[in-house]
Motif scaffolding. Structure first.
Motif, mmCIF file in Angstrom:
data_model
loop_
_atom_site.group_PDB
_atom_site.id
_atom_site.type_symbol
_atom_site.label_atom_id
_atom_site.label_comp_id
_atom_site.label_asym_id
_atom_site.label_seq_id
_atom_site.Cartn_x
_atom_site.Cartn_y
_atom_site.Cartn_z
ATOM 1 N N ARG A 12 0.859 -1.165 0.000
ATOM 2 C CA ARG A 12 0.000 0.000 0.000
ATOM 3 C C ARG A 12 0.901 1.221 0.000
ATOM 4 O O ARG A 12 1.965 1.216 0.629
ATOM 5 C CB ARG A 12 -0.863 -0.033 1.271
ATOM 6 N N VAL A 13 0.469 2.274 -0.678
ATOM 7 C CA VAL A 13 1.192 3.544 -0.662
ATOM 8 C C VAL A 13 0.419 4.502 0.240
ATOM 9 O O VAL A 13 -0.798 4.665 0.087
ATOM 10 C CB VAL A 13 1.354 4.134 -2.079
ATOM 11 N N LEU A 101 8.902 7.236 -1.642
ATOM 12 C CA LEU A 101 8.430 7.655 -2.962
ATOM 13 C C LEU A 101 8.292 9.179 -2.963
ATOM 14 O O LEU A 101 7.200 9.707 -3.138
ATOM 15 C CB LEU A 101 7.096 6.991 -3.305
ATOM 16 N N GLU A 102 9.399 9.856 -2.715
ATOM 17 C CA GLU A 102 9.424 11.322 -2.715
ATOM 18 C C GLU A 102 8.372 11.916 -1.787
ATOM 19 O O GLU A 102 7.513 12.686 -2.200
ATOM 20 C CB GLU A 102 9.289 11.860 -4.134
ATOM 21 N N GLY A 103 8.437 11.532 -0.523
ATOM 22 C CA GLY A 103 7.513 12.064 0.478
ATOM 23 C C GLY A 103 6.356 11.147 0.799
ATOM 24 O O GLY A 103 5.748 11.257 1.856
ATOM 25 N N ARG A 104 6.039 10.255 -0.124
ATOM 26 C CA ARG A 104 5.032 9.220 0.135
ATOM 27 C C ARG A 104 5.806 7.943 0.450
ATOM 28 O O ARG A 104 7.008 7.863 0.188
ATOM 29 C CB ARG A 104 4.135 9.026 -1.089
ATOM 30 N N ASP A 135 -5.596 -1.041 6.151
ATOM 31 C CA ASP A 135 -6.639 -0.006 6.274
ATOM 32 C C ASP A 135 -6.526 0.678 7.630
ATOM 33 O O ASP A 135 -6.576 1.909 7.730
ATOM 34 C CB ASP A 135 -8.047 -0.611 6.171
ATOM 35 N N ARG A 136 -6.409 -0.126 8.671
ATOM 36 C CA ARG A 136 -6.337 0.415 10.035
ATOM 37 C C ARG A 136 -5.050 1.219 10.231
ATOM 38 O O ARG A 136 -5.061 2.263 10.893
ATOM 39 C CB ARG A 136 -6.435 -0.722 11.053
ATOM 40 N N LEU A 137 -3.949 0.741 9.650
ATOM 41 C CA LEU A 137 -2.690 1.482 9.707
ATOM 42 C C LEU A 137 -2.866 2.859 9.064
ATOM 43 O O LEU A 137 -2.398 3.869 9.596
ATOM 44 C CB LEU A 137 -1.584 0.692 9.004
ATOM 45 N N GLY A 138 -3.557 2.901 7.927
ATOM 46 C CA GLY A 138 -3.789 4.165 7.230
ATOM 47 C C GLY A 138 -4.518 5.174 8.096
ATOM 48 O O GLY A 138 -4.200 6.366 8.068
ATOM 49 N N LYS A 139 -5.480 4.713 8.888
ATOM 50 C CA LYS A 139 -6.227 5.619 9.763
ATOM 51 C C LYS A 139 -5.316 6.194 10.847
ATOM 52 O O LYS A 139 -5.384 7.395 11.152
ATOM 53 C CB LYS A 139 -7.422 4.888 10.381
ATOM 54 N N VAL A 140 -4.469 5.362 11.416
ATOM 55 C CA VAL A 140 -3.531 5.835 12.442
ATOM 56 C C VAL A 140 -2.534 6.817 11.826
ATOM 57 O O VAL A 140 -2.235 7.858 12.409
ATOM 58 C CB VAL A 140 -2.818 4.649 13.132
#
Length: 146
Positions: A12-13, A101-104, A135-140
């Motif tokens: 995931r990015v 990825l350049e900041g991502r 998904d949960r990581l993204g929210k944190v």
């Protein structure tokens, strides 16, 4: 999501620098908030994030079932990689890599099972579970970034 020999691979990015992603993987208070599929919570008993360090926790399922877990951290490379061996129940190694990825940041989550039969049993729920984990990581991460 792809699969290799006894391995489930998810990536995931995220729109955050990799330092933040590494922090979410190596700070027990943050890790406890996102580890596991939707509906699960965690109680950490021990989380010594260093090579050879023990991570013992209980995952509490939405159905009320408790799942004790015992892991040992194998490798910690700041901002690049975290690897751990899951030793309770099905044995597998989780390796997370963080690519700038350049900041991502692209995180690649590899789950490699020691025994083929256990991989065959677990892949039915681990494929979706790992996606929910991300998904949960993204929210944190979104909360950390603001």
């Amino acid at each position: 999501m792809t699969m290799g020999k006894n391995e489930i691979i998810a990536s995931r990015v995220f729109d955050v620098p990799r330092e933040l992603l590494f922090q979410a993987w190596t700070t027990p208070e943050l890790l406890a908030r996102w580890w596991g599929p939707h509906g699960f919570t965690n109680t950490f008993h021990e989380c010594d994030v260093r090579p050879g360090g023990t991570w013992r926790f209980t995952m509490h399922g939405p159905d009320g079932v408790d799942y004790p877990n015992h892991c040992v951290f194998v490798e910690i490379v700041p901002h690049e990689r975290v690897a751990l061996d899951h030793l309770s129940g099905h044995e597998f190694r989780v390796t997370a890599t963080f690519d700038d990825l350049e900041g991502r940041t692209k995180v690649t989550f590899r789950q490699n099972f020691k025994i083929t039969e256990e991989f065959e049993q677990a892949k039915a729920y681990c494929v979706e579970g790992n996606e929910q984990n991300l998904d949960r990581l993204g929210k944190v991460l979104a909360e950390m970034a603001y």
